[in-house]
Design an enzyme around this catalytic site. Sequence first.
Site, mmCIF file in Angstrom:
data_model
loop_
_atom_site.group_PDB
_atom_site.id
_atom_site.type_symbol
_atom_site.label_atom_id
_atom_site.label_comp_id
_atom_site.label_asym_id
_atom_site.label_seq_id
_atom_site.Cartn_x
_atom_site.Cartn_y
_atom_site.Cartn_z
ATOM 1 N N LYS A 122 -7.384 1.808 -3.425
ATOM 2 C CA LYS A 122 -7.108 1.407 -2.038
ATOM 3 C C LYS A 122 -7.336 2.598 -1.087
ATOM 4 O O LYS A 122 -7.794 2.434 0.040
ATOM 5 C CB LYS A 122 -5.669 0.889 -1.939
ATOM 6 C CG LYS A 122 -5.163 0.601 -0.540
ATOM 7 C CD LYS A 122 -5.670 -0.710 0.034
ATOM 8 C CE LYS A 122 -5.162 -0.894 1.466
ATOM 9 N NZ LYS A 122 -5.538 -2.158 2.060
ATOM 10 N N THR A 163 0.884 -1.174 0.000
ATOM 11 C CA THR A 163 0.000 0.000 0.000
ATOM 12 C C THR A 163 0.917 1.217 0.000
ATOM 13 O O THR A 163 1.606 1.482 0.988
ATOM 14 C CB THR A 163 -0.913 0.026 1.239
ATOM 15 O OG1 THR A 163 -1.682 -1.173 1.257
ATOM 16 C CG2 THR A 163 -1.847 1.229 1.187
ATOM 17 N N LYS A 202 -0.249 5.290 8.352
ATOM 18 C CA LYS A 202 0.542 5.410 7.116
ATOM 19 C C LYS A 202 -0.402 5.571 5.922
ATOM 20 O O LYS A 202 -0.244 6.467 5.098
ATOM 21 C CB LYS A 202 1.427 4.159 6.955
ATOM 22 C CG LYS A 202 2.391 4.163 5.805
ATOM 23 C CD LYS A 202 2.070 3.240 4.659
ATOM 24 C CE LYS A 202 1.740 1.824 4.958
ATOM 25 N NZ LYS A 202 1.396 1.008 3.791
HETATM 26 P P1 NAP Z 1 5.011 -6.479 7.714
HETATM 27 O O1 NAP Z 1 4.545 -7.754 8.347
HETATM 28 O O2 NAP Z 1 5.581 -5.420 8.592
HETATM 29 O O3 NAP Z 1 6.093 -6.884 6.609
HETATM 30 C C1 NAP Z 1 6.780 -5.913 5.876
HETATM 31 C C2 NAP Z 1 7.765 -6.629 4.969
HETATM 32 O O4 NAP Z 1 8.492 -5.673 4.218
HETATM 33 C C3 NAP Z 1 8.794 -7.459 5.723
HETATM 34 O O5 NAP Z 1 9.101 -8.578 4.951
HETATM 35 C C4 NAP Z 1 9.989 -6.493 5.792
HETATM 36 O O6 NAP Z 1 11.230 -7.148 5.950
HETATM 37 C C5 NAP Z 1 9.902 -5.854 4.432
HETATM 38 N N1 NAP Z 1 10.565 -4.561 4.347
HETATM 39 C C6 NAP Z 1 10.172 -3.392 4.914
HETATM 40 N N2 NAP Z 1 11.026 -2.409 4.597
HETATM 41 C C7 NAP Z 1 11.975 -2.963 3.804
HETATM 42 C C8 NAP Z 1 13.127 -2.450 3.148
HETATM 43 N N3 NAP Z 1 13.453 -1.161 3.238
HETATM 44 N N4 NAP Z 1 13.864 -3.296 2.425
HETATM 45 C C9 NAP Z 1 13.530 -4.606 2.332
HETATM 46 N N5 NAP Z 1 12.443 -5.146 2.926
HETATM 47 C C10 NAP Z 1 11.684 -4.334 3.645
HETATM 48 O O7 NAP Z 1 3.860 -5.807 6.852
HETATM 49 P P2 NAP Z 1 2.571 -6.459 6.193
HETATM 50 O O8 NAP Z 1 1.459 -6.477 7.188
HETATM 51 O O9 NAP Z 1 2.940 -7.714 5.471
HETATM 52 O O10 NAP Z 1 2.185 -5.313 5.144
HETATM 53 C C11 NAP Z 1 2.868 -5.153 3.914
HETATM 54 C C12 NAP Z 1 2.132 -4.114 3.060
HETATM 55 O O11 NAP Z 1 0.792 -4.553 2.849
HETATM 56 C C13 NAP Z 1 2.039 -2.726 3.714
HETATM 57 O O12 NAP Z 1 2.137 -1.743 2.740
HETATM 58 C C14 NAP Z 1 0.651 -2.742 4.356
HETATM 59 O O13 NAP Z 1 0.110 -1.430 4.479
HETATM 60 C C15 NAP Z 1 -0.124 -3.564 3.335
HETATM 61 N N6 NAP Z 1 -1.312 -4.251 3.868
HETATM 62 C C16 NAP Z 1 -1.265 -4.914 5.055
HETATM 63 C C17 NAP Z 1 -2.418 -5.550 5.528
HETATM 64 C C18 NAP Z 1 -2.427 -6.293 6.867
HETATM 65 O O14 NAP Z 1 -3.508 -6.654 7.334
HETATM 66 N N7 NAP Z 1 -1.281 -6.553 7.478
HETATM 67 C C19 NAP Z 1 -3.597 -5.498 4.786
HETATM 68 C C20 NAP Z 1 -3.602 -4.838 3.563
HETATM 69 C C21 NAP Z 1 -2.448 -4.210 3.116
HETATM 70 P P3 NAP Z 1 11.723 -7.629 7.418
HETATM 71 O O15 NAP Z 1 11.118 -8.967 7.639
HETATM 72 O O16 NAP Z 1 13.200 -7.668 7.326
HETATM 73 O O17 NAP Z 1 11.250 -6.587 8.407
#
Ligand code: NAP
Length: 289
Positions: free
Chosen positions: A173, A98, A241
């Site tokens: 979104k 997102t 965010k």
């Molecule tokens: P998350 O669990 O915090 O995972 C984030 C991922 O991105 C991790 O693999 C992290 O690596 C990696 N990452 C972050 N910064 C990075 C960088 N600079 N370089 C390389 N890797 C990086 O987040 P998530 O919940 O999966 O969400 C991911 C996206 O989907 C976000 O944009 C969020 O807004 C969106 N989203 C989430 C949900 C939800 O319910 N969670 C629903 C819809 C949309 P590490 O493992 O090393 O930290």
Amino acid sequence: MAKVAFIGLGVMGFPMAGHLKTKGGHDVTVYNRTAAKAAAWAEKFAGKSAPTPAEAAEGCDFVFVCVGNDDDLRQVTSGENGVLKTMTSGSVLIDNTTASAEVARELYEAAKAKGVDFIDAPVSGGQAGAENGVLTVMCGGDEAVFEKARPVIDAYARMVGLMGPAGSGQLTKMMNQICIAGIVQGLAEAVHFGKRAGLDIEKVVDVISKGAAGSWQMENRHKTMNQGKYDLGFAVDWMRKDLGIVLSEAKQNGARLPLTALVDQFYGDVQALGGARWDTSSLLARLEK
Ligand code: NAP
């Protein structure tokens, strides 16, 4: 079967990459910044991992990314070891993060300069949707590219739609998050009111959820809100965010979003209460503090 890379194995990416391998039957290579997660994924799904995004993307037909925000996205795509370094003409970069519409347009152009196609494809449906492979995917980009990518995306989706040119998936979104912000605040106020009025919240919801007040949030969150439990996934930090992205886009396009701006501030109150990792239904907590 396509050759696929998946960058970012967080709450969402880990199971999504899994579905591409198991349900989609694709040849998947993953990359994660914290290598232990990539190793865990490779073990669970009998797949492969690579030490950098660029190496994971080498020779791939489709490269998926699901990281945190605009800057993270730039790092893993156009950064030093980003996927665009190795992706070749005719391959497709699909971004499930997102992020802003601006970064989507920027990546569309950066990819195009290399003959690579780009689709912005943020998702909704949360952790459960990712784990069950039933996400809603909102896409922006060229139609022919979308048609090529759609059957691959289907592995983790229930609903996939092309909303318009590059950036349109992110704009869609944003509409989704505007709706959620208002609905959750309304539900929080209703539950708060009902408790003060001495009503049985379960009983009330059982009746009113069948009428015009019903919503996904009411159906799925009233019980835990009533119990003061806020550990059901999508965190307040992520929502802030997203609302930040929405409000910045609205500043550019002139849309007036008084309620969204207010609810964003309310989520700021929840963060100050220590609720940065609570789920978005925790708007009730600030009414009851
Ligand atoms: P998350 O669990 O915090 O995972 C984030 C991922 O991105 C991790 O693999 C992290 O690596 C990696 N990452 C972050 N910064 C990075 C960088 N600079 N370089 C390389 N890797 C990086 O987040 P998530 O919940 O999966 O969400 C991911 C996206 O989907 C976000 O944009 C969020 O807004 C969106 N989203 C989430 C949900 C939800 O319910 N969670 C629903 C819809 C949309 P590490 O493992 O090393 O930290």
